[in-house]
Design a protein around this motif. Sequence first.
Motif, PDB file in Angstrom:
ATOM      1  N   TRP A 192     -11.232   2.051  -1.129  1.00 25.80           N
ATOM      2  CA  TRP A 192     -11.608   1.679   0.242  1.00 25.80           C
ATOM      3  C   TRP A 192     -10.408   1.424   1.141  1.00 25.80           C
ATOM      4  O   TRP A 192     -10.552   1.323   2.349  1.00 25.80           O
ATOM      5  CB  TRP A 192     -12.547   0.493   0.245  1.00 25.80           C
ATOM      6  N   PHE A 213      -2.588   1.956   2.039  1.00 27.88           N
ATOM      7  CA  PHE A 213      -1.570   1.312   2.869  1.00 27.88           C
ATOM      8  C   PHE A 213      -0.222   1.965   2.628  1.00 27.88           C
ATOM      9  O   PHE A 213       0.028   2.538   1.562  1.00 27.88           O
ATOM     10  CB  PHE A 213      -1.506  -0.184   2.536  1.00 27.88           C
ATOM     11  N   ILE A 215     -13.104  -8.212  -1.917  1.00 27.27           N
ATOM     12  CA  ILE A 215     -11.841  -8.445  -1.207  1.00 27.27           C
ATOM     13  C   ILE A 215     -11.233  -9.762  -1.675  1.00 27.27           C
ATOM     14  O   ILE A 215     -10.023  -9.862  -1.900  1.00 27.27           O
ATOM     15  CB  ILE A 215     -12.070  -8.457   0.320  1.00 27.27           C
ATOM     16  N   LEU A 274      -6.372   0.369  -2.642  1.00 28.22           N
ATOM     17  CA  LEU A 274      -7.292  -0.648  -3.124  1.00 28.22           C
ATOM     18  C   LEU A 274      -8.669  -0.034  -3.294  1.00 28.22           C
ATOM     19  O   LEU A 274      -9.118   0.763  -2.467  1.00 28.22           O
ATOM     20  CB  LEU A 274      -7.378  -1.810  -2.128  1.00 28.22           C
ATOM     21  N   PRO A 310     -11.886  -0.925   5.964  1.00 28.68           N
ATOM     22  CA  PRO A 310     -12.120  -0.171   4.749  1.00 28.68           C
ATOM     23  C   PRO A 310     -12.760   1.188   5.070  1.00 28.68           C
ATOM     24  O   PRO A 310     -13.590   1.280   5.957  1.00 28.68           O
ATOM     25  CB  PRO A 310     -13.112  -1.048   3.982  1.00 28.68           C
ATOM     26  N   ALA A 313      -9.622  -9.144  -4.925  1.00 31.99           N
ATOM     27  CA  ALA A 313      -8.367  -8.393  -4.763  1.00 31.99           C
ATOM     28  C   ALA A 313      -7.270  -9.315  -4.255  1.00 31.99           C
ATOM     29  O   ALA A 313      -6.123  -9.246  -4.704  1.00 31.99           O
ATOM     30  CB  ALA A 313      -8.569  -7.236  -3.789  1.00 31.99           C
ATOM     31  N   LEU A 347      -0.003   2.081  -1.508  1.00 35.80           N
ATOM     32  CA  LEU A 347      -0.781   1.053  -2.192  1.00 35.80           C
ATOM     33  C   LEU A 347      -2.246   1.355  -1.896  1.00 35.80           C
ATOM     34  O   LEU A 347      -2.627   1.531  -0.739  1.00 35.80           O
ATOM     35  CB  LEU A 347      -0.413  -0.337  -1.658  1.00 35.80           C
TER      36      LEU A 347
END
Lengths: 375, 554
Positions: free
Chosen positions: B178, B181, B543, B187, B534, B546, B185
């Motif tokens: 979703w 970055f 989230i 996620l 996202p 995470a 990175l």
Amino acid sequence: MTAIDALVVGGGVTGTAAALALAERGARVTILDAGTNAGSNTNAGSLHVQMQSRFMRLYPDQVPNVEAALPFYREATEEWVRLDRELGGIDLLQNGGLMLAESDDQLAFLEMKVARETAKGLAVEILDRTALNRVAPWLGPQIVGAELCREEGKLNPLLANAKLGARAAAAGVTRHTARIDTLEQTSSGVTAIAGQEHYQADQVIVAAAWGSGRLAMPFGLAIPSKSEPLHMNITESGAPQISHLVQHAERSITLKQFGSGQIVIGGGWPAHDLGETQPPTIALNSLLGNVALAARIVPGIGKLRIIRTWAGMNTTTDGASVIGRLPSADRVIMALPGDAGYTLGPLVGRIAAEMALDMKPSMDVKLFAPDRFAA
Amino acid sequence: MAETTFWFEGQDIRAKEGQSLAAALTEAGHRAFRQTAKDAHRGIFCGMGVCQDCLVTVDGMPNQRACMTLAQEGMEVARQVALPEFGDASDTISGNALHLAPDVLVVGGGAGGLSAAIAAAQAGASVAILDERKVAGGQYYKQAADGSILDNQQADGARLLAEAKESGAEIISGVELWGAFDGLLFLGQHESTPVIAQPKTAIIATGAYERPVTVPGWTLPGVMTTGAAQTLWRSYQTLPGKRIAVCGSGPLNVQVALELAKGGAQIVYIAERAPRAITQPMTALSMALADPKLATQGLGMLAGLRARGVPVRYRSELVHIEQKDDALSATFRKPSGHEDTVTIDALCMNAGFEPQNEILRLLGAKMHYDPAMGHLRCQKSQTMQTSVDGLYAIGDCTGLGGAPAARIEGEIAGRHAASAAGHSKADNLTRAHRTLARHRAFQSKLWQLYDIAPSDTAPLPDTTLICRCEELTLGDVRQGLGDRPSHIGTLKRATRVGMGRCQGRYCGPVAARMIAEATGKPIEDLSFFAPRVPIKPVAISSILAAQEALDDGD
Ligand SMILES: Cc1cc2nc3c(=O)[nH]c(=O)nc-3n(C[C@H](O)[C@H](O)[C@H](O)COP(=O)(O)OP(=O)(O)OC[C@H]3O[C@@H](n4cnc5c(N)ncnc54)[C@H](O)[C@@H]3O)c2cc1C
Ligand SMILES: Cc1cc2nc3c(=O)[nH]c(=O)nc-3n(C[C@H](O)[C@H](O)[C@H](O)COP(=O)(O)OP(=O)(O)OC[C@H]3O[C@@H](n4cnc5c(N)ncnc54)[C@H](O)[C@@H]3O)c2cc1C
Ligand code: FES
């Protein structure tokens, strides 16, 4: 009253409200707006009245300014209530704001704050956990108490902007996309210059948020209008359960539920600045930190999904609004709301318009006069 | 075959093992899964996790996609109400996050992604493949949930999947990414566990989703994309209905019509917007020369349909769909201008494809607009690297190219990504590049035979829904464009178009074109909604998990 020609530089909520107030009183008005990074287009629609703990923490030197302006915030929410009636439905709900404490220290801080705000005439009180359970049973178990400020509330800024803009257009306000480089005052009027384009009028209201300081500079004022990129999140819809504006005594957060059932989470987490002409972009740590904090104070929302995040440009000053004619150029009127600027915008805009029309401002705003920034 | 039983609105529903809730409910005759804020009903539409219209509540957890959720014994499933109670503390956060730091991260386990993973792993790189579906394979090689093999297409996919497993690449299914970055990175979430990936290089192979035929009634339950019907059948041996019509443009419609007919459905109507291929003999011929095998397959399908007495009606298009008791009534306009109305259980639509390029756009990979296909293409070099260092992109997510091209692009990208991560040099790829050129030539001729350029909204009535999620009509959008059409962001704020759960995947391309028409400005990357995390809705609890996982890492 005779019609004056006025320019308004900046077409956010402040500029639009100023232009509308002028046009409704018979003036011919044009808004000149650069079309980028208006805080009004990205803000969260919280109506703030009590002092924001985030602000007190970040800018302690500016707290006296904010404190002195507290009655102004209350009046500004009244202005929004009036607008809600006039514009017909902007999802405004004035059910109060809760500022949460997770420890006895934080509660003590809030008690001190309540005392100072009560002295300024705000309707604030401390609720202990038992009292909180009655109004906000969805709070996490670690919350020990909260400050309730009854005057606070929320509205849907997208609806408000659309309706305010339509009303201004209907009142005859015209709007051009232009980024003004400088303002020049002559004996007969003022000129706003954008590249080759010259716009002339009798007076100009500067409601250009972060762009205002630069326009005032040549007139000998150092107005600290600084851009501040901020982060926001929104969830899908849930049943209406949260009617308050929720904040925290120590940490950066605002949380509320829109009429659509969506929960909006923000409160001043930073975003990446890409300059004046591009919107800021999302910072991972803000997304994670902001949402995680929300999940801790209101655990039940964990089941809802975040569907969008965005970032927008806030504008800070020295903590207080900047309203009034420039000492060295009396055809130029500043209209900067300062902290919690969406709350203040309509009132600041209207008062600036009253000044342009040489009416007595409906509130005493000497406190906010621009001459405090004289070099 | 093993069976499970779950509950839907108090009724027990039998499901085959591995069957999605959406398929099991369809088989049991349920079409309406979700109720909207305006009290409309919605059901399966995309069948692949994109449209967010098949939402149900599962064991108290609201807004779960029925098409992406497997039926499990004893599950309590309920129709999704528009405003679910979100209740008190959530118990959905699981402790540990899955941290990945491979040399090469492949996002998407379809034709392109699997080939890339194989090539990278064989070059010595450590590779992880993340795929959102429960079983990898992607859209072309879609595998059956029970492992059975329907035809050569599925058999090829099973072989590719087996090869990927043997290559040493780690395949993690059921992971939805979703967020992406800078600095690479990523996620995601795997069931309720957060996934955090920080690879040396990444290959994006997220494929495409289907462009619908936007006409009044296209949101009714029972109306779905052709690919959604194909997934019901190929993955779960479920027919979308007994009587089916198919419309839009392109080869997938014919292929799926034949597959469904072979599966026992009655195909009552096939409307193809383009003229018959024979009217463009030169294009048809050069396509056939570029890939005789595929061209022959296409002809075979048409013959197969003819043998079943199902003609393809060319230059015909869908006009509107209405609910008629338990059935749908679909009206088509023929080239003569006359209309045919048929009563059906399900209507399948596909009018081209939109790339799933959200991750690429989020990371700032440069795009350009391809007017022939009506969508963005990702700029990439000979090595398949995008304009972003270490970020590679292959297959349909970079612009439609088909499965064979995706495989070759995967091979090339896999080798180069592995090399960039410090493994053996990516040489001896001349043959791959030659084959790729041939596949691309075939594709470009193929699509010239169809009419997939985005259709004009001008003739559509104001009442046509444009934004499925926010339930906005064409009239709303036209009004929003009214005074000062400027930018898609302005239109979004003025009308809420694109603000819903699917994040503008269906209304975005339409709005972009309408603004281009109104302003006379050409379509470009900035014409579409700004990409934002996202890219798929993500639970707040995920989230939170995470955040906790990344906090621990510091
Ligand atoms: C994410 C976020 C959330 C927020 N949430 C809240 C909240 O919940 N409640 C609250 O009270 N406040 C909130 N704020 C603050 C609030 O949005 C702003 O303070 C307020 O909108 C300012 O309004 P404005 O009209 O003065 O300026 P803006 O809306 O910022 O408009 C200024 C305009 O001037 C234009 N401009 C600048 N320079 C020039 C130039 N030289 N020539 C021409 N035009 C120019 C800009 O392009 C812009 O369009 C939030 C801000 C952000 C960023
Ligand atoms: C519904 C559908 C059906 C199709 N059927 C056919 C057909 O029968 N015949 C034909 O010739 N062509 C078909 N096509 C076109 C064909 O799919 C492609 O040409 C081919 O599959 C492209 O391969 P790919 O690797 O680029 O993408 P795909 O094979 O589509 O693989 C992409 C993979 O990425 C995964 N993914 C996407 N987003 C994420 C995310 N955010 N996180 C994790 N995983 C993600 C998906 O689950 C999918 O498995 C179809 C396309 C679609 C959309
Ligand atoms: S059908 Fe499930 S998300 Fe579209």
